[in-house]
Scaffold this active site. Structure first.
Site, mmCIF file in Angstrom:
data_model
loop_
_atom_site.group_PDB
_atom_site.id
_atom_site.type_symbol
_atom_site.label_atom_id
_atom_site.label_comp_id
_atom_site.label_asym_id
_atom_site.label_seq_id
_atom_site.Cartn_x
_atom_site.Cartn_y
_atom_site.Cartn_z
ATOM 1 N N MET A 28 -35.560 27.456 -23.467
ATOM 2 C CA MET A 28 -35.901 26.233 -24.199
ATOM 3 C C MET A 28 -34.782 25.201 -24.033
ATOM 4 S SD MET A 28 -38.129 27.397 -27.447
ATOM 5 C CE MET A 28 -36.793 27.870 -28.516
ATOM 6 N N GLY A 34 -25.126 32.473 -22.600
ATOM 7 C CA GLY A 34 -26.168 33.508 -22.628
ATOM 8 C C GLY A 34 -27.225 33.224 -21.567
ATOM 9 N N HIS A 35 -27.685 31.963 -21.543
ATOM 10 C CA HIS A 35 -28.649 31.579 -20.504
ATOM 11 C C HIS A 35 -28.031 31.742 -19.114
ATOM 12 C CE1 HIS A 35 -30.009 28.880 -23.960
ATOM 13 N NE2 HIS A 35 -31.093 29.581 -23.703
ATOM 14 N N VAL A 174 -24.849 37.950 -24.859
ATOM 15 C CA VAL A 174 -23.534 37.341 -24.645
ATOM 16 C C VAL A 174 -23.050 36.786 -25.986
ATOM 17 C CG1 VAL A 174 -22.252 35.552 -23.410
ATOM 18 C CG2 VAL A 174 -24.130 36.764 -22.267
ATOM 19 N N ARG A 185 -28.987 27.354 -31.363
ATOM 20 C CA ARG A 185 -28.954 26.871 -32.747
ATOM 21 C C ARG A 185 -27.541 26.866 -33.344
ATOM 22 N NH1 ARG A 185 -34.317 29.191 -33.068
ATOM 23 N NH2 ARG A 185 -35.724 27.609 -33.907
HETATM 24 P P1 AMP Z 1 -34.052 30.390 -25.643
HETATM 25 O O1 AMP Z 1 -33.685 29.186 -24.834
HETATM 26 O O2 AMP Z 1 -33.292 30.532 -26.906
HETATM 27 O O3 AMP Z 1 -35.541 30.556 -25.791
HETATM 28 O O4 AMP Z 1 -33.582 31.637 -24.783
HETATM 29 C C1 AMP Z 1 -33.988 31.788 -23.435
HETATM 30 C C2 AMP Z 1 -33.605 33.151 -22.974
HETATM 31 O O5 AMP Z 1 -32.187 33.321 -23.091
HETATM 32 C C3 AMP Z 1 -34.241 34.272 -23.799
HETATM 33 O O6 AMP Z 1 -34.641 35.317 -22.941
HETATM 34 C C4 AMP Z 1 -33.128 34.691 -24.708
HETATM 35 O O7 AMP Z 1 -33.227 36.033 -25.128
HETATM 36 C C5 AMP Z 1 -31.929 34.507 -23.800
HETATM 37 N N1 AMP Z 1 -30.707 34.373 -24.607
HETATM 38 C C6 AMP Z 1 -30.510 33.535 -25.639
HETATM 39 N N2 AMP Z 1 -29.273 33.743 -26.180
HETATM 40 C C7 AMP Z 1 -28.710 34.748 -25.473
HETATM 41 C C8 AMP Z 1 -27.460 35.435 -25.533
HETATM 42 N N3 AMP Z 1 -26.541 35.129 -26.442
HETATM 43 N N4 AMP Z 1 -27.224 36.422 -24.640
HETATM 44 C C9 AMP Z 1 -28.164 36.746 -23.710
HETATM 45 N N5 AMP Z 1 -29.357 36.137 -23.591
HETATM 46 C C10 AMP Z 1 -29.640 35.153 -24.468
#
Ligand code: AMP
Length: 257
Positions: A28, A34-35, A174, A185
């Site tokens: 998103m 993490g991404h 991460v 967030r």
């Molecule tokens: P989001 O943009 O929050 O929808 O996350 C996109 C992808 O990144 C999803 O598969 C999440 O699980 C992954 N993600 C988000 N935060 C982390 C993190 N801290 N460590 C690893 N993957 C993450």
């Protein structure tokens, strides 16, 4: 790096790249380390790396949560380029859900527990957008974070139930140096809320639901749930609110401390 905004354009961008492995990283946006770990895993395992940047309205409950979600596309595109992404898909909401849209995917049991119980309709939105992304991109691999363990569990069920020819690859969570799991967030937290939020990884690290709940309740965070969830691997998961920001985290229970 090619940036596409429409289904037709991303399909056209991928048309000449079908002889190698295509890896998809759905996000998103508001990219953080993490991404980047997901993108690095995708880069390692795929000939073509596709990432989507789409704040999916269908998976949000509160309009305030959707409207307040951090967005910074220019930074995201720089980060994606830096990470070696080949194709970005950044559609509008109207591209993904045009007028008349009415088809939804529900994972009826796994989608209504834990997060699903506290965010009704969330996993219906997640499953639907991910199925659309899987069908649009037609990747062999899709990369997801262990941070959203229930999302992985729900999507694994959907992939199996619908016979999708797709392998989900799960990347470990991460964390910042202080233990807080990275999340888009986190930028919404005040310094005081961020300090309080550290109780979340501290509580989960006990790997015991009762002790974890006691730590969270003593920390001044509002607890939505703390529970052992029978996913693969089993996890201790929790969701809390620090002020108006909701945070989730989990620890796999099959790992050494
Ligand atoms: P989001 O943009 O929050 O929808 O996350 C996109 C992808 O990144 C999803 O598969 C999440 O699980 C992954 N993600 C988000 N935060 C982390 C993190 N801290 N460590 C690893 N993957 C993450």
């Amino acid at each position: 790096m090619i940036v596409t905004r429409t289904v037709a354009d991303v399909r056209a961008a991928l048309a000449g790249r079908r002889d190698g492995t295509v890896g998809l990283v759905p996000t998103m946006g508001a990219l953080h380390a993490g991404h980047l770990a997901l993108l690095a895993a995708a880069r390692e395992r795929s000939d073509t790396v596709v990432t989507s940047l789409f704040v999916n309205p269908a998976q949000f409950g509160e309009p305030a949560d959707l409207n307040g979600y951090p967005r910074d596309e220019r930074r995201d595109l720089d980060a994606a380029r830096e990470a070696g992404v080949d194709v970005v898909f950044a559609p509008s909401a109207a591209e993904m859900y045009p007028p008349g849209y009415q088809t939804w995917v529900e994972v009826t049991e796994l989608g209504v527990t834990l997060e699903g119980e506290h965010r009704p309709g969330h996993f219906r939105g997640v499953a639907t957008v991910c199925l659309k992304l899987f069908l649009i991109v037609r990747s062999e691999l899709a990369f997801f974070g262990q941070k959203d363990a229930q999302q992985v569990d729900v999507l694994r069920r959907m992939v199996a139930d619908l016979e999708l020819e797709l392998q989900l690859v799960v990347v470990p969570t991460v964390r910042d140096a202080d233990g807080l799991a990275l999340s888009s967030r986190n930028v919404l937290l005040t310094p005081e809320e961020r300090r309080r939020a550290l109780a979340l990884p501290r509580a989960l690290a006990t790997r015991d639901p009762e002790t974890a709940r006691a730590i969270l309740e003593a920390s001044g965070l509002e607890v939505d749930y703390v529970a052992v969830a029978p996913f693969d691997p089993p996890i201790l998961a929790a969701a809390v609110r620090a002020g108006s920001t909701r945070l989730i985290d989990n620890v796999p229970l099959d790992e050494e401390r």
